[in-house]
Enzyme design. Structure first.
Site, PDB file in Angstrom:
ATOM      1  CD  GLU A  23      -0.832   0.830   3.600  1.00 59.02           C
ATOM      2  OE1 GLU A  23      -1.366   1.953   3.245  1.00 59.02           O
ATOM      3  OE2 GLU A  23      -1.071   0.284   4.831  1.00 59.02           O
ATOM      4  CE  LYS A 157      -3.453   1.621  11.619  1.00 60.60           C
ATOM      5  NZ  LYS A 157      -4.065   2.606  10.552  1.00 60.60           N
TER       6      LYS A 157
HETATM    7  N1  PSU Z   1      -0.634   1.303   9.278  1.00 63.90           N
HETATM    8  C1  PSU Z   1       0.300   2.101   9.427  1.00 63.90           C
HETATM    9  N2  PSU Z   1       0.501   3.298   8.742  1.00 63.90           N
HETATM   10  C2  PSU Z   1      -0.794   3.838   8.067  1.00 63.90           C
HETATM   11  C3  PSU Z   1      -1.775   2.808   7.824  1.00 63.90           C
HETATM   12  C4  PSU Z   1      -1.762   1.755   8.354  1.00 63.90           C
HETATM   13  O1  PSU Z   1       1.303   1.650  10.076  1.00 63.90           O
HETATM   14  O2  PSU Z   1      -0.708   4.964   7.635  1.00 63.90           O
HETATM   15  C5  PSU Z   1      -3.093   3.369   7.098  1.00 63.90           C
HETATM   16  C6  PSU Z   1      -3.490   2.060   6.314  1.00 63.90           C
HETATM   17  O3  PSU Z   1      -3.444   2.410   4.865  1.00 63.90           O
HETATM   18  C7  PSU Z   1      -4.723   1.970   6.767  1.00 63.90           C
HETATM   19  C8  PSU Z   1      -5.321   3.182   7.274  1.00 63.90           C
HETATM   20  O4  PSU Z   1      -5.803   1.157   5.649  1.00 63.90           O
HETATM   21  O5  PSU Z   1      -4.246   3.756   7.976  1.00 63.90           O
HETATM   22  C9  PSU Z   1      -6.550   2.998   8.001  1.00 63.90           C
HETATM   23  O6  PSU Z   1      -7.118   4.277   7.861  1.00 63.90           O
HETATM   24  P1  PSU Z   1      -8.582   4.553   8.629  1.00 63.90           P
HETATM   25  O7  PSU Z   1      -8.564   4.400  10.278  1.00 63.90           O
HETATM   26  O8  PSU Z   1      -8.820   6.074   8.251  1.00 63.90           O
HETATM   27  O9  PSU Z   1      -9.510   3.816   7.878  1.00 63.90           O
END
Ligand code: PSU
Ligand code: MN
Length: 300
Positions: A23, A157
């Site tokens: 990604e 996370k």
């Molecule tokens: N994990 C990381 N850093 C990130 C992300 C995940 O260590 O930047 C990103 C991924 O792209 C994941 C997104 O899909 O954060 C999730 O965002 P949200 O909580 O807005 O859906």
């Protein structure tokens, strides 16, 4: 064509060689410069060293691109106007010509369209703390339920509500496999105190599980939760202090929607004096290595 696959990847996919999707939200929104570009290039190198072909994914110049050059990655790492794309706005970035980095959800969609079955990232999105008020639940979870890609991550996370995230994955019918552990990992920490629903200890076992799911036409993807190496972890108790403080910061600042996750990652980086970033880089590298092993096991 809206979907443009690089020549190298077209050849690899036609020959059924192992490929690992990567990604780019983590590059544009998840890490500061220059660690973002260094990590993006290092992770591609780890996938190659592991015997698979890396497929970084993003929207550039009105095209959904599978397989990026170092220059493309640098553009995503440096530019300030890069959108954070999920299922809802992937096609919007194409028609508006806005450069876009793909989240776990959008990367899964594009990977499946391109015929890529394994994807490595840092951590998936999930149910945010306070979701009972904010309703903030990442589209990554619903995507895992519907799109047939195996996502290798260090769990979700830890700034999220991990028990609710696991409940949601169970509701959605998404298998959660802990790799070489009984516990669901907590991103920066090896242990969350939560038992993982399934445990496998090697890539061959995971490949057999993926094949059995395909035989049963179960649909959707699965999460392989790979704990950060012990040498690189920050213990959960220590992280919790920083996460709680960062969460309070985000409420005080009134951050909502897509901005929440990048805001929290940055606040935690500052509160840990940069240590969270070092751990984040280590776990992504470890996930890339395991994803390559799974892609190879699936290809043979
Ligand atoms: N994990 C990381 N850093 C990130 C992300 C995940 O260590 O930047 C990103 C991924 O792209 C994941 C997104 O899909 O954060 C999730 O965002 P949200 O909580 O807005 O859906
Ligand atoms: Mn959200």
């Amino acid at each position: 064509m809206t979907l443009v696959v690089s020549e190298e990847l077209r050849a690899a996919l036609a020959d059924r060689r192992p490929v690992v999707a990567l990604e780019t939200t983590i590059v544009s929104h998840g890490m500061p410069w220059p660690q973002n570009i260094e990590t993006a290039l290092a992770v591609e190198g780890i996938v190659r060293a592991g015997g698979a072909v890396p497929a970084s994914i993003a929207v550039l110049d009105g095209k959904v691109r599978v397989g990026l050059t170092a220059d493309d990655l640098e553009r995503l790492a440096k530019a300030g106007n890069v959108a954070k794309l999920s299922r809802a706005d992937l096609a919007w970035a194409v028609v508006s010509g806005t450069p876009g980095a793909t989240t776990v959800a959008a990367t899964m969609i594009v990977a499946e369209r391109a015929g890529i079955r394994v994807f490595a990232t840092g951590g998936i999105g999930g149910v945010h703390r306070g979701a009972e008020q904010s309703f903030d639940i990442s589209a990554d979870l619903t995507e895992l339920a519907r799109t047939g890609v195996t996502v290798v991550a260090a769990g979700a996370k830890a700034l999220l509500d991990l028990p609710k995230t696991l409940e949601m994955l169970e509701t959605l019918g998404v298998p959660v496999v802990a790799y070489g552990s009984d516990q669901f990992p907590a991103f920066w920490s090896r242990e969350s105190g939560l038992k993982a629903p399934i445990r496998f200890d090697n890539a061959a076992a995971i490949a057999a599980f993926i094949r059995a799911r395909a035989d049963l036409a179960l649909g959707g993807g699965l999460l392989v939760a790979n704990p950060v190496p012990a040498a690189d972890e920050i213990p959960a108790g220590e992280m919790e202090t920083h996460i709680a403080a960062a969460h309070a910061d985000s409420i005080a600042a009134g951050v909502t929607g897509k901005a929440v996750t990048p805001f929290l990652l940055d606040a935690i980086l500052r509160r840990t004096g940069g240590r969270s970033l070092v751990t984040n880089i280590a776990l992504i590298r470890n996930n890339a290595r395991v994803a390559a092993e799974i892609a190879i096991a699936l290809a043979t």
